[in-house]
Motif scaffolding. Structure first.
Motif, PDB file in Angstrom:
ATOM      1  N   VAL A 190     118.420 -95.103  65.645  1.00 31.40           N
ATOM      2  CA  VAL A 190     117.474 -93.914  65.350  1.00 31.40           C
ATOM      3  C   VAL A 190     117.990 -93.849  63.727  1.00 31.40           C
ATOM      4  O   VAL A 190     116.875 -93.821  62.934  1.00 31.40           O
ATOM      5  N   VAL A 191     118.934 -93.845  63.568  1.00 29.06           N
ATOM      6  CA  VAL A 191     119.342 -93.584  62.056  1.00 29.06           C
ATOM      7  C   VAL A 191     118.852 -94.549  61.234  1.00 29.06           C
ATOM      8  O   VAL A 191     118.130 -94.689  60.224  1.00 29.06           O
ATOM      9  N   LEU A 192     119.173 -95.976  61.719  1.00 25.31           N
ATOM     10  CA  LEU A 192     118.801 -97.283  60.717  1.00 25.31           C
ATOM     11  C   LEU A 192     117.569 -97.212  60.556  1.00 25.31           C
ATOM     12  O   LEU A 192     117.063 -97.818  59.498  1.00 25.31           O
ATOM     13  N   GLN A 193     116.686 -97.025  61.645  1.00 26.80           N
ATOM     14  CA  GLN A 193     115.388 -97.174  61.391  1.00 26.80           C
ATOM     15  C   GLN A 193     114.702 -96.087  60.483  1.00 26.80           C
ATOM     16  O   GLN A 193     113.671 -96.325  59.862  1.00 26.80           O
ATOM     17  N   ARG A 194     115.453 -94.854  60.581  1.00 24.53           N
ATOM     18  CA  ARG A 194     115.083 -93.705  59.622  1.00 24.53           C
ATOM     19  C   ARG A 194     115.175 -94.098  58.168  1.00 24.53           C
ATOM     20  O   ARG A 194     114.386 -93.969  57.448  1.00 24.53           O
ATOM     21  N   ILE A 195     116.503 -94.658  57.908  1.00 22.67           N
ATOM     22  CA  ILE A 195     116.503 -94.946  56.481  1.00 22.67           C
ATOM     23  C   ILE A 195     116.265 -96.164  56.084  1.00 22.67           C
ATOM     24  O   ILE A 195     116.333 -96.572  54.943  1.00 22.67           O
TER      25      ILE A 195
ATOM     26  N   ARG B 159     106.455 -85.462  55.974  1.00 24.12           N
ATOM     27  CA  ARG B 159     106.467 -85.045  57.225  1.00 24.12           C
ATOM     28  C   ARG B 159     107.445 -85.251  58.341  1.00 24.12           C
ATOM     29  O   ARG B 159     108.040 -84.832  59.268  1.00 24.12           O
TER      30      ARG B 159
ATOM     31  N   GLU C 264     110.804 -84.108  57.484  1.00 22.77           N
ATOM     32  CA  GLU C 264     110.689 -82.743  57.811  1.00 22.77           C
ATOM     33  C   GLU C 264     111.100 -82.878  59.466  1.00 22.77           C
ATOM     34  O   GLU C 264     111.969 -81.973  59.870  1.00 22.77           O
ATOM     35  N   ARG C 265     110.514 -83.366  60.265  1.00 26.52           N
ATOM     36  CA  ARG C 265     110.508 -83.619  61.693  1.00 26.52           C
ATOM     37  C   ARG C 265     111.961 -83.825  61.918  1.00 26.52           C
ATOM     38  O   ARG C 265     112.498 -83.201  63.050  1.00 26.52           O
ATOM     39  N   ASP C 266     112.514 -84.916  61.287  1.00 33.22           N
ATOM     40  CA  ASP C 266     114.040 -85.048  61.557  1.00 33.22           C
ATOM     41  C   ASP C 266     114.961 -84.098  60.914  1.00 33.22           C
ATOM     42  O   ASP C 266     116.278 -84.204  61.084  1.00 33.22           O
ATOM     43  N   GLY C 267     114.527 -83.168  60.369  1.00 32.30           N
ATOM     44  CA  GLY C 267     115.371 -82.031  59.729  1.00 32.30           C
ATOM     45  C   GLY C 267     116.148 -82.619  58.558  1.00 32.30           C
ATOM     46  O   GLY C 267     117.149 -82.134  58.347  1.00 32.30           O
ATOM     47  N   ILE C 268     115.717 -83.483  57.929  1.00 33.06           N
ATOM     48  CA  ILE C 268     116.585 -83.868  56.540  1.00 33.06           C
ATOM     49  C   ILE C 268     115.682 -83.249  55.236  1.00 33.06           C
ATOM     50  O   ILE C 268     116.609 -83.136  54.479  1.00 33.06           O
TER      51      ILE C 268
ATOM     52  N   LEU D 281     121.777 -81.301  56.414  1.00 33.36           N
ATOM     53  CA  LEU D 281     122.031 -82.738  57.191  1.00 33.36           C
ATOM     54  C   LEU D 281     121.243 -83.643  56.031  1.00 33.36           C
ATOM     55  O   LEU D 281     121.955 -84.899  56.139  1.00 33.36           O
TER      56      LEU D 281
ATOM     57  N   LEU E 107     123.497 -87.011  54.702  1.00 34.42           N
ATOM     58  CA  LEU E 107     123.050 -88.332  54.618  1.00 34.42           C
ATOM     59  C   LEU E 107     123.198 -89.200  53.331  1.00 34.42           C
ATOM     60  O   LEU E 107     123.110 -90.337  53.408  1.00 34.42           O
TER      61      LEU E 107
END
Lengths: 114, 114
Positions: free
Chosen positions: B9-14, B53, B56-60, B80, B84
């Motif tokens: 999840v995190v790797l695809q996020r960043i 967006r 924002e959805r991920d609370g970052i 959060l 990161l």
DNA sequence: TTCTATAGTTACCACGTGGAAACCAGGCCT
DNA sequence: AGGCCTGGTTTCCACGTGGTAACTATAGAA
């Protein structure tokens, strides 16, 4: 951090779907194609070949062919690949302590989205 | 590291194209939409909105709208999001000292590719 | 009423990644 | 000649990300 920053190269490298799993699968020593395929569940042969070739191109894994019967092909991390385990672990550590928060945030956000 | 590992999840996020640049752009405090757009060169408004967006959805990141004239919208990192920065810096550090090696490896590999 | 400014949205499209299913190649073994 | 083993390749396709260009909303100011 501009558009052609070296971090971009690296992040896109480790941010793809299979790279981190393959690197983890190889961290304890060389593995054969079919062993990697078994360790990384869900990967298809085509995609595994693509990913390994790409990692080989980037000097992160090395490929060795042994002329046995049947042929044996081993993949292992290069020193560069092993050094990659360090930042990968940093990300993993962060992920393990914060991924829950992200998922919560997503649910909360989606719940509000009328 | 299984297929539904939190690291994924995190790797695809960043690992996406704009996340790291946006996070870096916000690390020194709140910024308005157009300021982020200027800081992250090359991003189009549509994609910037999408990325913000999603963050924002991920609370970052957090989004605040001020009912002024004209309207003012500020984006800032949440706690959060600030946390990161740590793994992101680890990746950046690795990238800065090893990206050259990757690029060399690519050239060498491509040169051999008949 | 038209202009300005900010902060977007909308429609449409191109590309690359990844996936499914089937097939291929070398080479011993029987 | 056929089967088996490893380590792939080939074809075809669906999806999501990202890009372009044009348009919108709001509301005060001229």
């Amino acid at each position: 951090m501009s558009a052609d920053c070296p971090s971009r190269v690296v992040l896109q490298r480790i941010g793809d779907k299979w790279t981190p799993l393959i690197v983890q699968a190889l961290k304890d020593g060389p593995r054969r194609f079919s062993a990697v395929r078994a360790a990384v569940e869900g990967v298809t042969p085509k995609v595994l070949t693509q990913s390994l070739r790409s990692l080989e191109r980037d000097g992160i894994v090395a490929r060795s062919v042994y002329a046995e019967v049947p042929v044996r092909v081993e993949y292992r991390l290069t020193p560069l690949g092993e050094s990659l385990l360090v930042p990968l672990d940093a990300v993993r550590a962060w992920a393990e302590s914060h991924a829950g928060r992200i998922l919560e945030a997503r649910e909360a956000f989606d719940a509000v989205a009328d």
